[in-house]
Design a protein around this motif. Structure first.
Motif, PDB file in Angstrom:
ATOM      1  N   ARG A  23      10.541  -9.338  -9.497  1.00  0.00           N
ATOM      2  CA  ARG A  23       9.989  -8.182  -8.786  1.00  0.00           C
ATOM      3  C   ARG A  23       9.455  -7.177  -9.792  1.00  0.00           C
ATOM      4  NH1 ARG A  23      14.537  -7.290  -4.139  1.00  0.00           N
ATOM      5  NH2 ARG A  23      14.614  -9.438  -3.530  1.00  0.00           N
ATOM      6  N   GLU A  24       8.508  -6.410  -9.342  1.00  0.00           N
ATOM      7  CA  GLU A  24       8.004  -5.351 -10.215  1.00  0.00           C
ATOM      8  C   GLU A  24       7.748  -4.102  -9.395  1.00  0.00           C
ATOM      9  OE1 GLU A  24       3.256  -6.252 -10.374  1.00  0.00           O
ATOM     10  OE2 GLU A  24       4.529  -7.367 -11.757  1.00  0.00           O
ATOM     11  N   LEU A  25       7.833  -2.987 -10.062  1.00  0.00           N
ATOM     12  CA  LEU A  25       7.594  -1.708  -9.425  1.00  0.00           C
ATOM     13  C   LEU A  25       6.101  -1.553  -9.173  1.00  0.00           C
ATOM     14  CD1 LEU A  25       9.154   0.813  -8.541  1.00  0.00           C
ATOM     15  CD2 LEU A  25       8.770   1.761 -10.800  1.00  0.00           C
ATOM     16  N   GLN A  26       5.747  -1.235  -7.943  1.00  0.00           N
ATOM     17  CA  GLN A  26       4.346  -1.035  -7.572  1.00  0.00           C
ATOM     18  C   GLN A  26       3.993   0.431  -7.805  1.00  0.00           C
ATOM     19  OE1 GLN A  26       2.385  -3.701  -6.424  1.00  0.00           O
ATOM     20  NE2 GLN A  26       4.209  -4.792  -7.102  1.00  0.00           N
ATOM     21  N   PHE A  27       2.749   0.685  -8.148  1.00  0.00           N
ATOM     22  CA  PHE A  27       2.313   2.051  -8.405  1.00  0.00           C
ATOM     23  C   PHE A  27       1.292   2.494  -7.372  1.00  0.00           C
ATOM     24  CE2 PHE A  27       3.825   0.502 -12.476  1.00  0.00           C
ATOM     25  CZ  PHE A  27       4.675   1.530 -12.831  1.00  0.00           C
ATOM     26  N   ASP A  28       1.245   3.793  -7.163  1.00  0.00           N
ATOM     27  CA  ASP A  28       0.279   4.396  -6.254  1.00  0.00           C
ATOM     28  C   ASP A  28      -1.113   4.253  -6.851  1.00  0.00           C
ATOM     29  OD1 ASP A  28      -0.592   5.823  -4.021  1.00  0.00           O
ATOM     30  OD2 ASP A  28      -0.321   7.751  -4.987  1.00  0.00           O
ATOM     31  N   VAL A  29      -2.066   3.831  -6.030  1.00  0.00           N
ATOM     32  CA  VAL A  29      -3.455   3.687  -6.465  1.00  0.00           C
ATOM     33  C   VAL A  29      -4.293   4.578  -5.547  1.00  0.00           C
ATOM     34  CG1 VAL A  29      -5.382   2.079  -6.776  1.00  0.00           C
ATOM     35  CG2 VAL A  29      -3.025   1.300  -7.157  1.00  0.00           C
TER      36      VAL A  29
ATOM     37  N   ARG B 167      -6.456   3.041  -2.807  1.00  0.00           N
ATOM     38  CA  ARG B 167      -5.811   2.157  -1.831  1.00  0.00           C
ATOM     39  C   ARG B 167      -5.001   2.994  -0.858  1.00  0.00           C
ATOM     40  NH1 ARG B 167      -8.672  -2.189  -2.304  1.00  0.00           N
ATOM     41  NH2 ARG B 167      -8.584  -3.152  -4.357  1.00  0.00           N
ATOM     42  N   TRP B 168      -5.380   2.937   0.408  1.00  0.00           N
ATOM     43  CA  TRP B 168      -4.787   3.795   1.419  1.00  0.00           C
ATOM     44  C   TRP B 168      -3.278   3.667   1.512  1.00  0.00           C
ATOM     45  CZ3 TRP B 168      -8.028   4.358   6.447  1.00  0.00           C
ATOM     46  CH2 TRP B 168      -9.349   4.662   6.107  1.00  0.00           C
ATOM     47  N   ASN B 169      -2.788   2.455   1.473  1.00  0.00           N
ATOM     48  CA  ASN B 169      -1.370   2.222   1.733  1.00  0.00           C
ATOM     49  C   ASN B 169      -0.528   2.073   0.476  1.00  0.00           C
ATOM     50  OD1 ASN B 169      -1.616   2.229   4.579  1.00  0.00           O
ATOM     51  ND2 ASN B 169      -2.502   0.197   4.479  1.00  0.00           N
ATOM     52  N   SER B 170      -1.074   2.378  -0.679  1.00  0.00           N
ATOM     53  CA  SER B 170      -0.333   2.133  -1.915  1.00  0.00           C
ATOM     54  C   SER B 170       0.855   3.076  -2.088  1.00  0.00           C
ATOM     55  CB  SER B 170      -1.257   2.207  -3.129  1.00  0.00           C
ATOM     56  OG  SER B 170      -1.768   3.504  -3.310  1.00  0.00           O
ATOM     57  N   THR B 171       0.817   4.252  -1.498  1.00  0.00           N
ATOM     58  CA  THR B 171       1.948   5.175  -1.622  1.00  0.00           C
ATOM     59  C   THR B 171       3.178   4.596  -0.944  1.00  0.00           C
ATOM     60  OG1 THR B 171       0.474   7.076  -1.707  1.00  0.00           O
ATOM     61  CG2 THR B 171       2.779   7.511  -1.161  1.00  0.00           C
ATOM     62  N   VAL B 172       3.031   4.098   0.273  1.00  0.00           N
ATOM     63  CA  VAL B 172       4.178   3.517   0.969  1.00  0.00           C
ATOM     64  C   VAL B 172       4.646   2.252   0.248  1.00  0.00           C
ATOM     65  CG1 VAL B 172       2.943   2.140   2.699  1.00  0.00           C
ATOM     66  CG2 VAL B 172       5.194   3.029   3.227  1.00  0.00           C
ATOM     67  N   THR B 173       3.730   1.460  -0.283  1.00  0.00           N
ATOM     68  CA  THR B 173       4.099   0.264  -1.041  1.00  0.00           C
ATOM     69  C   THR B 173       4.880   0.648  -2.291  1.00  0.00           C
ATOM     70  OG1 THR B 173       2.136  -0.885  -0.218  1.00  0.00           O
ATOM     71  CG2 THR B 173       3.188  -1.801  -2.172  1.00  0.00           C
ATOM     72  N   MET B 174       4.457   1.717  -2.967  1.00  0.00           N
ATOM     73  CA  MET B 174       5.142   2.187  -4.164  1.00  0.00           C
ATOM     74  C   MET B 174       6.569   2.629  -3.822  1.00  0.00           C
ATOM     75  SD  MET B 174       4.231   5.439  -6.616  1.00  0.00           S
ATOM     76  CE  MET B 174       4.435   6.576  -5.250  1.00  0.00           C
TER      77      MET B 174
ATOM     78  N   SER C 129       4.823   3.901   7.192  1.00  0.00           N
ATOM     79  CA  SER C 129       4.672   2.508   7.642  1.00  0.00           C
ATOM     80  C   SER C 129       3.896   2.423   8.951  1.00  0.00           C
ATOM     81  CB  SER C 129       6.033   1.843   7.796  1.00  0.00           C
ATOM     82  OG  SER C 129       6.619   1.662   6.538  1.00  0.00           O
ATOM     83  N   LEU C 130       4.033   3.448   9.789  1.00  0.00           N
ATOM     84  CA  LEU C 130       3.260   3.465  11.041  1.00  0.00           C
ATOM     85  C   LEU C 130       1.765   3.509  10.745  1.00  0.00           C
ATOM     86  CD1 LEU C 130       5.455   6.010  13.017  1.00  0.00           C
ATOM     87  CD2 LEU C 130       5.265   3.548  13.446  1.00  0.00           C
ATOM     88  N   LEU C 131       1.375   4.317   9.769  1.00  0.00           N
ATOM     89  CA  LEU C 131      -0.045   4.389   9.393  1.00  0.00           C
ATOM     90  C   LEU C 131      -0.478   3.114   8.672  1.00  0.00           C
ATOM     91  CD1 LEU C 131      -0.108   8.087   8.187  1.00  0.00           C
ATOM     92  CD2 LEU C 131      -0.974   7.168  10.347  1.00  0.00           C
ATOM     93  N   LYS C 132       0.392   2.561   7.852  1.00  0.00           N
ATOM     94  CA  LYS C 132       0.082   1.317   7.134  1.00  0.00           C
ATOM     95  C   LYS C 132      -0.166   0.177   8.116  1.00  0.00           C
ATOM     96  CE  LYS C 132       1.903  -1.622   3.437  1.00  0.00           C
ATOM     97  NZ  LYS C 132       1.887  -2.945   3.980  1.00  0.00           N
ATOM     98  N   MET C 133       0.690   0.090   9.122  1.00  0.00           N
ATOM     99  CA  MET C 133       0.535  -0.952  10.134  1.00  0.00           C
ATOM    100  C   MET C 133      -0.822  -0.814  10.846  1.00  0.00           C
ATOM    101  SD  MET C 133       3.058  -1.694  13.370  1.00  0.00           S
ATOM    102  CE  MET C 133       2.908   0.002  13.913  1.00  0.00           C
ATOM    103  N   THR C 134      -1.205   0.414  11.126  1.00  0.00           N
ATOM    104  CA  THR C 134      -2.476   0.669  11.804  1.00  0.00           C
ATOM    105  C   THR C 134      -3.656   0.265  10.934  1.00  0.00           C
ATOM    106  OG1 THR C 134      -1.457   2.493  12.998  1.00  0.00           O
ATOM    107  CG2 THR C 134      -3.848   2.457  12.918  1.00  0.00           C
ATOM    108  N   THR C 135      -3.659   0.679   9.678  1.00  0.00           N
ATOM    109  CA  THR C 135      -4.792   0.334   8.807  1.00  0.00           C
ATOM    110  C   THR C 135      -4.825  -1.158   8.511  1.00  0.00           C
ATOM    111  OG1 THR C 135      -3.528   0.929   6.830  1.00  0.00           O
ATOM    112  CG2 THR C 135      -4.991   2.603   7.733  1.00  0.00           C
TER     113      THR C 135
END
Length: 142
Positions: free
Chosen positions: A13-19, A22-29, A74-80
């Motif tokens: 696993r690796e730590l994901q960073f905000d991009v 990319r709209w959903n990268s904050t929640v992924t991070m 996650s609600l916004l991520k699911m929508t996009t």
């Protein structure tokens, strides 16, 4: 429930960073940080002196706040994610989906004041983007 990742799990696993682009990268991070928090905590314990450790430890309530933020985003991520594959997005799909997102955001269990303020800001921003005031929004919801 295990508190620590096995060494084999840490390598996979690796730590994901905000991009910014990319709209959903904050929640992924944030999700990746929460998943890897036990390994990060172990690394801090191993590497840092006692004085430095205090600066880097996350308190349980801070992790809880991050989990609440993930619930909202996650609600916004699911929508996009759903709309990414659509060629044409029309108001007949946007309005009902965004109303559902707002309704689900309002029902999210939030215990932290800061996260509750984020929720209110997100809902306000969505309503503004839909060009609706509260009365119009309530009329559509009923």
């Amino acid at each position: 429930m295990r508190n620590q990742l096995l060494p084999s799990e840490m390598h996979s696993r690796e730590l994901q960073f905000d991009v910014e682009t990319r709209w959903n990268s904050t929640v992924t991070m944030i999700e990746s940080f929460i998943k890897l928090h036990p390994a990060i905590h172990l690394a801090i314990q191993t590497i840092c002196t006692n004085e430095k450790k205090k600066k880097f430890y996350f308190k349980p309530e801070e992790l809880d706040a991050l989990r609440e933020i993930v619930d909202l985003l996650s609600l916004l991520k699911m929508t996009t994610d759903t709309w990414q594959g659509d060629n044409y997005i029309t108001s007949s799909t946007v309005y009902p989906v965004m109303f559902a997102v707002i309704e689900r955001m309002q029902k999210c269990q939030i215990s932290r004041t800061e996260v509750d303020q984020l929720r209110e800001d997100l809902i306000t921003n969505i309503k503004e983007r839909l060009s609706m005031d509260d009365d119009e929004f309530l009329a559509h919801m009923s």
